[in-house]
Scaffold this active site. Structure first.
Site, PDB file in Angstrom:
ATOM      1  N   LYS A 196      -6.362  -1.295   9.598  1.00  0.00           N
ATOM      2  CA  LYS A 196      -7.546  -1.598  10.194  1.00  0.00           C
ATOM      3  C   LYS A 196      -7.402  -1.971  11.576  1.00  0.00           C
ATOM      4  CE  LYS A 196      -6.638  -3.942   7.168  1.00  0.00           C
ATOM      5  NZ  LYS A 196      -6.011  -4.522   5.490  1.00  0.00           N
ATOM      6  N   VAL A 214       0.763  -1.232  -0.013  1.00  0.00           N
ATOM      7  CA  VAL A 214      -0.062   0.091   0.059  1.00  0.00           C
ATOM      8  C   VAL A 214       1.015   1.225   0.092  1.00  0.00           C
ATOM      9  CG1 VAL A 214      -1.968   1.462   1.174  1.00  0.00           C
ATOM     10  CG2 VAL A 214      -2.043  -1.167   1.130  1.00  0.00           C
ATOM     11  N   GLY A 273      -5.874  -4.632  -2.792  1.00  0.00           N
ATOM     12  CA  GLY A 273      -4.999  -4.471  -3.789  1.00  0.00           C
ATOM     13  C   GLY A 273      -4.357  -3.084  -3.669  1.00  0.00           C
ATOM     14  N   GLU A 309     -10.068   6.135   5.404  1.00  0.00           N
ATOM     15  CA  GLU A 309     -10.834   5.634   4.368  1.00  0.00           C
ATOM     16  C   GLU A 309     -10.426   4.256   3.864  1.00  0.00           C
ATOM     17  OE1 GLU A 309     -13.860   7.406   3.034  1.00  0.00           O
ATOM     18  OE2 GLU A 309     -13.864   5.101   2.329  1.00  0.00           O
ATOM     19  N   VAL A 368     -11.381   0.146   5.464  1.00  0.00           N
ATOM     20  CA  VAL A 368     -12.516  -0.580   5.347  1.00  0.00           C
ATOM     21  C   VAL A 368     -12.847  -0.583   3.533  1.00  0.00           C
ATOM     22  CG1 VAL A 368     -14.899  -1.077   5.762  1.00  0.00           C
ATOM     23  CG2 VAL A 368     -13.194  -0.160   7.525  1.00  0.00           C
ATOM     24  N   LYS A 408     -12.672  -4.560  10.569  1.00  0.00           N
ATOM     25  CA  LYS A 408     -13.541  -3.687   9.616  1.00  0.00           C
ATOM     26  C   LYS A 408     -14.917  -3.358  10.106  1.00  0.00           C
ATOM     27  CE  LYS A 408     -10.561  -4.894   5.489  1.00  0.00           C
ATOM     28  NZ  LYS A 408     -10.519  -5.685   4.654  1.00  0.00           N
ATOM     29  N   GLU A 453      -2.934 -10.079   3.922  1.00  0.00           N
ATOM     30  CA  GLU A 453      -2.217  -9.378   4.981  1.00  0.00           C
ATOM     31  C   GLU A 453      -0.903  -9.972   4.914  1.00  0.00           C
ATOM     32  OE1 GLU A 453      -3.819  -6.754   7.043  1.00  0.00           O
ATOM     33  OE2 GLU A 453      -4.946  -6.870   5.222  1.00  0.00           O
ATOM     34  N   GLY A 473     -10.786  -1.132   1.018  1.00  0.00           N
ATOM     35  CA  GLY A 473     -10.116  -0.957   0.086  1.00  0.00           C
ATOM     36  C   GLY A 473     -10.496   0.328  -0.721  1.00  0.00           C
ATOM     37  N   ILE A 497     -13.086   1.208  -2.018  1.00  0.00           N
ATOM     38  CA  ILE A 497     -14.704   1.684  -1.979  1.00  0.00           C
ATOM     39  C   ILE A 497     -14.826   2.808  -0.995  1.00  0.00           C
ATOM     40  CG2 ILE A 497     -17.046   0.880  -1.366  1.00  0.00           C
ATOM     41  CD1 ILE A 497     -15.845  -2.178  -1.782  1.00  0.00           C
TER      42      ILE A 497
HETATM   43  N1  HSE Z   1      -5.981  -8.329   3.369  1.00  0.00           N
HETATM   44  C1  HSE Z   1      -7.052  -7.363   3.213  1.00  0.00           C
HETATM   45  C2  HSE Z   1      -8.108  -8.041   2.214  1.00  0.00           C
HETATM   46  C3  HSE Z   1      -6.683  -5.994   2.659  1.00  0.00           C
HETATM   47  O1  HSE Z   1      -8.036  -9.308   1.671  1.00  0.00           O
HETATM   48  O2  HSE Z   1      -9.197  -7.645   2.161  1.00  0.00           O
HETATM   49  C4  HSE Z   1      -7.612  -5.074   2.447  1.00  0.00           C
HETATM   50  O3  HSE Z   1      -8.120  -4.559   3.799  1.00  0.00           O
END
Ligand code: HSE
Length: 410
Positions: free
Chosen positions: A100, A11, A298, A124, A127, A200, A185, A129, A131
């Site tokens: 998170k 990220v 992603g 933002e 939760v 989340k 993760e 990604g 969206i």
């Molecule tokens: N590991 C998390 C997922 C990354 O797969 O949703 C995004 O929070």
């Protein structure tokens, strides 16, 4: 305005790349004359990386540099992320986090620290990604009484389930692919055991209901105990299996919150959410149901959410964006076993006596079929009961319970 990024993984490096790629647009939207990436905090070195010269192992250089106005935290984990973020806020820097775990455990404290020091703490990307969900919930839906928030909150597990159930891929191969795509993760246990989705739903519940919910308060089950047999039974009964997070307000003011695999009717919107996509349903008293859908993990989608927060911080250096909720309370989250639902149950080693006892214990239960089922296997779809009651009646029959999965009724 100078920026720092703490954590140069999938990220963090995506944030640097996106800043560079869309620099003119981002700066124009930020209303700042410039946004200069000044430091990257990481213990690793990145030979050949275009930002190699910005990498430092010394957090104090960021905390003590008055030119740095916004710090991006993409380190993940609770420590030292919490200490670093707190020190940045105390030093008068706004912080943007995609973490998170940090927000779910310490969000209330960090928002208070931000308020006290007249800076912003935005998250933002924590939760869904890419969206937009935190800002819509705190701003666009602010006039609503929210009664429920639920959905598919983890991209990795949704990707794995799609590949396993849809394409017949092995669990380990699907997980490896999710890791290669940068979805998982650092320790994928957090994904597959449901902890990521739990963090989340805690954040969403805090936003929806105004009080902090700690991950330890939320009963959490991942996808590791799901079997192809369960998927096949669900399929023949007209359901898909998804890992769901849900938090709902109860009439007594408490909330019910849970993360677990759930059966969703094939015709529903959630059933069609596949691969790395997430979908979050928010039920408001004025709006009715609102659904948010997009890539839940992603590099680029998550960087998009982080950089949007950077822009928002840059635009609100004088007038702060106030976001916050009350601290948690140990009696605030009700045990999910008290929630009535329809349950799918599967048994192994079933004798004729078990079969009769189960059918007597659950009048009106639907017996499910699947190709290749053994003679001592039984799967039922029960009428609505609490989980406590279902388990109590099963225990009385002595039958060997292998799986119990709730049906999600939106
Ligand atoms: N590991 C998390 C997922 C990354 O797969 O949703 C995004 O929070």
């Amino acid at each position: 305005m100078d920026l720092a990024i703490m954590g140069y993984g999938v990220v963090g490096s995506g944030v640097a790349r996106l800043l560079e790629k869309n620099y003119d647009r981002i700066v124009a939207n930020s209303t700042q004359p410039s946004l200069r990436l000044r430091y990257i905090l990481d213990l690793r070195t990145f030979p050949g990386d275009p930002n190699e010269a910005l990498v430092t192992k010394d957090f104090r250089r960021i905390a003590e540099d008055p030119e740095v106005g916004i710090v991006v935290e993409t380190m993940g984990g609770l420590h030292p992320a919490y200490e670093f973020v707190l020190q940045c806020l105390e030093a008068g820097k706004s912080v943007v986090s995609s973490n998170k775990e940090l927000v779910a455990e310490k969000g209330c404290d960090l928002l208070r620290a931000a308020e006290k020091h007249n800076v912003n703490f935005l998250f933002e990307a924590s939760v869904g990604g890419g969206i937009p969900i935190i800002r819509p919930m705190s701003q666009c839906l602010a006039a609503n009484e929210i009664t429920e928030v639920a959905g598919i909150l983890n991209g990795t597990t949704n990707f794995i389930l799609t590949k396993m159930i849809g394409d017949g891929m092995r669990f380990a191969d699907a997980l490896r692919l999710a890791q290669e795509n940068g979805y998982a993760e650092k320790d994928p246990t957090a994904d597959i055991e449901g902890h990521d989705a739990c963090r989340k739903i805690c954040i969403l519940a805090a936003l929806a209901f105004g009080r902090h919910v700690y991950p330890a308060q939320v009963r959490t089950e991942g996808i590791t105990r799901l079997t192809p047999e369960d998927a096949a039974y669900a399929d023949t009964a007209g359901y898909a299996i998804k890992l769901l997070g849900r938090a709902a307000r109860l009439p007594d003011g408490r909330i019910s919150a849970r993360v677990a695999p759930g059966l969703v009717p094939k015709g529903s919107m959630l059933a069609g959410v596949n691969d790395v996509f997430n979908a979050i349903l928010v039920r408001g008293d004025a709006t009715g149901d609102v659904m948010f859908y997009g890539r839940g993990a992603g590099q680029w989608p998550t960087a998009s959410a982080v950089v949007a927060d950077v822009i928002d911080c840059a635009k609100h250096m004088e007038k702060k964006k106030l976001l916050g909720w009350e601290p948690g309370d140990e009696r605030y989250v009700a045990p999910p076993e008290e929630d009535p639902a329809r349950y799918y149950v599967r048994f192994a080693g079933v004798t004729q006596a078990h079969r009769l006892a189960l059918l007597q214990a659950f009048p009106g239960a639907e017996t499910l079929r699947r190709e290749g089922a053994g003679p001592d296997e039984l799967a039922l779809l029960l009428r609505t009961e609490t989980e406590d009651e279902v388990r109590r009646r099963i225990a009385e029959t002595g039958a060997g319970l292998e799986a119990l999965i709730g049906v999600y009724q939106a």
